[in-house]
Design an enzyme around this catalytic site. Structure first.
Site, PDB file in Angstrom:
ATOM      1  N   PRO A  24     -10.397  -4.676   3.003  1.00 17.62           N
ATOM      2  CA  PRO A  24     -10.243  -4.657   4.462  1.00 17.62           C
ATOM      3  C   PRO A  24     -10.770  -3.327   5.000  1.00 17.62           C
ATOM      4  O   PRO A  24     -10.437  -2.273   4.457  1.00 17.62           O
ATOM      5  CB  PRO A  24      -8.726  -4.758   4.661  1.00 17.62           C
ATOM      6  CG  PRO A  24      -8.109  -4.348   3.374  1.00 17.62           C
ATOM      7  CD  PRO A  24      -9.113  -4.555   2.282  1.00 17.62           C
ATOM      8  N   MET A  25     -11.582  -3.380   6.039  1.00 16.89           N
ATOM      9  CA  MET A  25     -12.072  -2.128   6.648  1.00 16.89           C
ATOM     10  C   MET A  25     -12.052  -2.273   8.168  1.00 16.89           C
ATOM     11  O   MET A  25     -12.773  -3.103   8.732  1.00 16.89           O
ATOM     12  CB  MET A  25     -13.471  -1.783   6.136  1.00 16.89           C
ATOM     13  CG  MET A  25     -13.480  -1.308   4.684  1.00 16.89           C
ATOM     14  SD  MET A  25     -15.101  -0.807   4.092  1.00 16.89           S
ATOM     15  CE  MET A  25     -15.852  -2.393   3.746  1.00 16.89           C
ATOM     16  N   GLN A  78      -4.737  -9.133   6.768  1.00 20.73           N
ATOM     17  CA  GLN A  78      -3.912  -7.947   6.469  1.00 20.73           C
ATOM     18  C   GLN A  78      -3.176  -7.478   7.723  1.00 20.73           C
ATOM     19  O   GLN A  78      -3.771  -7.393   8.800  1.00 20.73           O
ATOM     20  CB  GLN A  78      -4.768  -6.791   5.949  1.00 20.73           C
ATOM     21  CG  GLN A  78      -3.880  -5.667   5.406  1.00 20.73           C
ATOM     22  CD  GLN A  78      -4.598  -4.373   5.128  1.00 20.73           C
ATOM     23  OE1 GLN A  78      -5.180  -3.769   6.022  1.00 20.73           O
ATOM     24  NE2 GLN A  78      -4.559  -3.930   3.877  1.00 20.73           N
ATOM     25  N   CYS A 108      -2.522   2.970   4.624  1.00 19.00           N
ATOM     26  CA  CYS A 108      -3.276   3.620   5.712  1.00 19.00           C
ATOM     27  C   CYS A 108      -2.743   5.034   5.970  1.00 19.00           C
ATOM     28  O   CYS A 108      -1.555   5.229   6.223  1.00 19.00           O
ATOM     29  CB  CYS A 108      -3.202   2.786   6.984  1.00 19.00           C
ATOM     30  SG  CYS A 108      -4.173   3.546   8.300  1.00 19.00           S
ATOM     31  N   LYS A 149      -1.134  -3.920  -0.480  1.00 15.86           N
ATOM     32  CA  LYS A 149      -2.191  -2.953  -0.827  1.00 15.86           C
ATOM     33  C   LYS A 149      -1.555  -1.574  -0.722  1.00 15.86           C
ATOM     34  O   LYS A 149      -1.098  -1.180   0.351  1.00 15.86           O
ATOM     35  CB  LYS A 149      -3.388  -3.097   0.112  1.00 15.86           C
ATOM     36  CG  LYS A 149      -4.549  -2.160  -0.219  1.00 15.86           C
ATOM     37  CD  LYS A 149      -5.839  -2.642   0.431  1.00 15.86           C
ATOM     38  CE  LYS A 149      -7.021  -1.724   0.179  1.00 15.86           C
ATOM     39  NZ  LYS A 149      -7.083  -0.600   1.114  1.00 15.86           N
ATOM     40  N   ASN A 210      -8.922  -0.788  -6.728  1.00 17.56           N
ATOM     41  CA  ASN A 210      -9.820  -0.472  -5.622  1.00 17.56           C
ATOM     42  C   ASN A 210     -10.077   1.027  -5.586  1.00 17.56           C
ATOM     43  O   ASN A 210      -9.226   1.824  -5.933  1.00 17.56           O
ATOM     44  CB  ASN A 210      -9.174  -0.939  -4.298  1.00 17.56           C
ATOM     45  CG  ASN A 210      -9.866  -0.382  -3.058  1.00 17.56           C
ATOM     46  OD1 ASN A 210      -9.253   0.320  -2.264  1.00 17.56           O
ATOM     47  ND2 ASN A 210     -11.127  -0.685  -2.885  1.00 17.56           N
ATOM     48  N   GLY A 234     -15.085  -1.722  -1.206  1.00 19.20           N
ATOM     49  CA  GLY A 234     -15.115  -1.408   0.215  1.00 19.20           C
ATOM     50  C   GLY A 234     -16.502  -0.969   0.658  1.00 19.20           C
ATOM     51  O   GLY A 234     -17.410  -1.772   0.853  1.00 19.20           O
ATOM     52  N   ARG A 235     -16.675   0.354   0.772  1.00 17.17           N
ATOM     53  CA  ARG A 235     -17.882   0.881   1.407  1.00 17.17           C
ATOM     54  C   ARG A 235     -19.188   0.469   0.742  1.00 17.17           C
ATOM     55  O   ARG A 235     -20.209   0.326   1.416  1.00 17.17           O
ATOM     56  CB  ARG A 235     -17.789   2.406   1.509  1.00 17.17           C
ATOM     57  CG  ARG A 235     -16.841   2.841   2.604  1.00 17.17           C
ATOM     58  CD  ARG A 235     -16.362   4.229   2.420  1.00 17.17           C
ATOM     59  NE  ARG A 235     -15.503   4.354   1.241  1.00 17.17           N
ATOM     60  CZ  ARG A 235     -14.893   5.455   0.872  1.00 17.17           C
ATOM     61  NH1 ARG A 235     -15.064   6.554   1.571  1.00 17.17           N
ATOM     62  NH2 ARG A 235     -14.109   5.487  -0.189  1.00 17.17           N
TER      63      ARG A 235
END
Ligand code: FMN
Length: 341
Positions: A24-25, A78, A108, A149, A210, A234-235
Site C-alpha cells: 500500500p502506498m 488497508q 505508519c 502490517k 517487506n 513497494g517503491r
C-alpha cells in the site's frame, strides 16, 4: 530452497495466484496503479491506507478511494485508526464493497497519524493494538480475513517483533506483513531481515516480508534469510510493474528476464496515464501522474527536460507528446535530449 515458498501461501480463504504483493502506498496505489501491478504479475494488491474514521463518517472522498475493478482481485483494503467503533463500521463497509481482505496499518510513522494514536503509535500499546484487530474482525463478521502490517518496533533497541506477532495471532489476524525497518527509520536504511526471520519462527500464520525488495537478488535474499511465506514490494514497482513477473520467473527458473527497455518504460507511463485519465477524469488523471516521472524516467538521458515538459502537461495528448520528446536528439547547447519545453 527458496523457490518453494511463493507458491503455497493461503491466507484464510484467499489463495493469490502467487505470493508477491503490491505494498500500500498513499497517493500512489490507486485503482489504475493496482490494475497495472496485477498485469505485471502481482498476486495480491492493497489500497493505500484509508482513515477508518473518515470511512465511518461516510466521507465522500475516502469512499471514492474504495472503488476498484474486478481485474484487481484478490484485493485488500488497508485502514488505519484507533477509534474502535469507527474501525468496526469501516470494516463492515469494506466487506459490503466486496473486498477480499482487510489489512490494518500498524506501521505508519507520519506525525498526523501518530497524533491520532493510530498507525505505528499502536505498537507502543499492545492492549490497544489487540483491541483494534478485534474491532476490525468484528466488523468483518468472518466474511473476509483481517491481516496486519507492522514494523519490528519503534527503535532498533526496542525490537518487539515476537510480541506483535503473538498478539496479532491471538487476536485472530490471518497473516502478518512486516516492513522490516523500525519506525524511527521511516522508509530508508537497512531492512532487518533478522526480525522478520524471528517473526516467521514464532508465527503460526503466514508472514510476508517487506522492505528493500528491488530486484530478483534482493527477493531471493529476503526469502532465503527469513523463510517468509510471501514478499511485498513497494517503491520498486513504481514505473516498473514487470518487476513482479521478473522476480517470479527468476525464483522459478534461476534465469533473469530482460528489464524493460526505454521504449517499453515510456509506453508503460503513457498507458498508466491513459488509465489514470479514464479513472480520475482527463485533467486530474494526468496531473496525478506527473509525480511519478522521476520513477518512470530514472536513468534515462533527457529525463530532466522531459520531466519539466510532463509537469506542464494538462491533457493526455500533451502528456504523451512530452514523453515522446525524450526520443528526440539532444539539443546542441545543453546536450540534453528532448524538445524545448
Ligand atoms: C509514498 C509512500 C506511501 C506509503 N503509504 C503507505 C500506506 O498507505 N500504508 C502502508 O502500510 N505503508 C505505506 N508505505 C510503506 C510501504 O507500504 C512499504 O512498507 C515501504 O515503502 C517499504 O517497502 P519498499 O522498500 O519495497 O518500498 C508507503 C511508502 C511510500 C514510499
Amino acid at each position: 530452497m527458496t523457490n518453494m515458498h511463493y507458491r503455497i501461501m493461503k491466507i484464510d480463504n484467499i489463495s493469490p495466484k502467487n505470493n508477491l504483493m503490491l505494498a500500500p502506498m498513499a497517493g500512489i496505489t490507486d485503482s489504475p496503479f493496482r490494475r497495472l501491478a496485477k498485469g505485471g504479475g502481482a498476486g495480491l494488491v492493497f489500497t493505500e491506507m484509508l482513515s477508518a474514521s473518515a470511512l465511518a463518517r461516510d466521507s465522500r472522498r475516502t469512499s471514492a478511494m474504495l472503488k476498484f475493478s474486478d481485474d484487481e482481485r484478490p484485493i485488500a483494503a488497508q485502514i488505519f485508526g484507533s477509534e474502535l467503533s469507527a474501525l468496526e463500521k469501516s470494516a463492515e463497509i469494506i466487506v459490503s464493497m466486496g473486498y477480499d481482505m482487510l489489512n490494518i496499518n500498524f506501521g505508519c510513522p507520519a506525525k498526523k497519524i501518530i497524533k491520532s494514536r493510530a498507525g505505528s503509535a499502536l505498537l507502543k500499546d499492545l492492549k490497544s493494538y489487540e483491541n483494534v484487530i478485534a474491532a476490525a474482525i468484528r466488523g468483518c463478521g468472518g466474511k473476509i480475513p483481517v491481516t496486519v502490517k507492522i514494523r519490528p518496533g519503534i527503535t532498533p533497541d526496542d525490537d518487539r517483533t515476537e510480541d506483535y506477532v503473538r498478539a496479532a495471532e491471538s487476536s485472530g489476524a490471518a497473516a502478518i506483513i512486516i516492513h522490516g525497518r523500525f519506525v524511527s527509520q521511516v522508509h530508508s536504511g537497512d531492512v532487518n531481515l533478522d526480525s522478520i526471520a524471528r517473526a516467521v519462527a514464532v508465527s503460526k500464520i503466514p508472514v510476508v516480508a517487506n522492505g528493500g525488495i528491488v530486484s530478483e537478488i534482493s527477493a531471493e535474499e529476503t526469502l532465503a534469510k527469513t523463510g517468509c511465506a510471501g514478499l511485498m514490494i513497494g517503491r520498486a514497482a513504481i514505473g516498473d510493474f514487470g518487476i513482479f513477473r521478473r522476480i517470479l520467473y527468476y525464483l522459478e527458473n534461476r534465469e533473469s528476464l530482460a528489464a524493460p527497455s526505454r521504449e517499453e518504460r515510456i509506453a508503460a507511463y503513457k498507458e498508466h496515464a491513459r488509465l489514470s485519465a479514464e479513472f480520475h477524469g482527463a485533467r486530474c488523471g494526468v496531473i496525478i501522474l506527473r509525480k511519478l516521472a522521476a520513477f518512470y524516467l530514472k536513468g534515462m538521458p533527457g529525463a530532466k527536460r522531459t520531466r519539466e515538459a510532463v509537469n506542464k502537461a494538462e491533457t493526455l495528448d500533451d502528456f504523451c507528446a512530452a514523453l515522446d520528446g525524450i526520443f528526440e536528439p539532444p539539443c546542441e547547447p545543453c546536450g540534453e535530449h528532448g524538445r524545448e519545453a
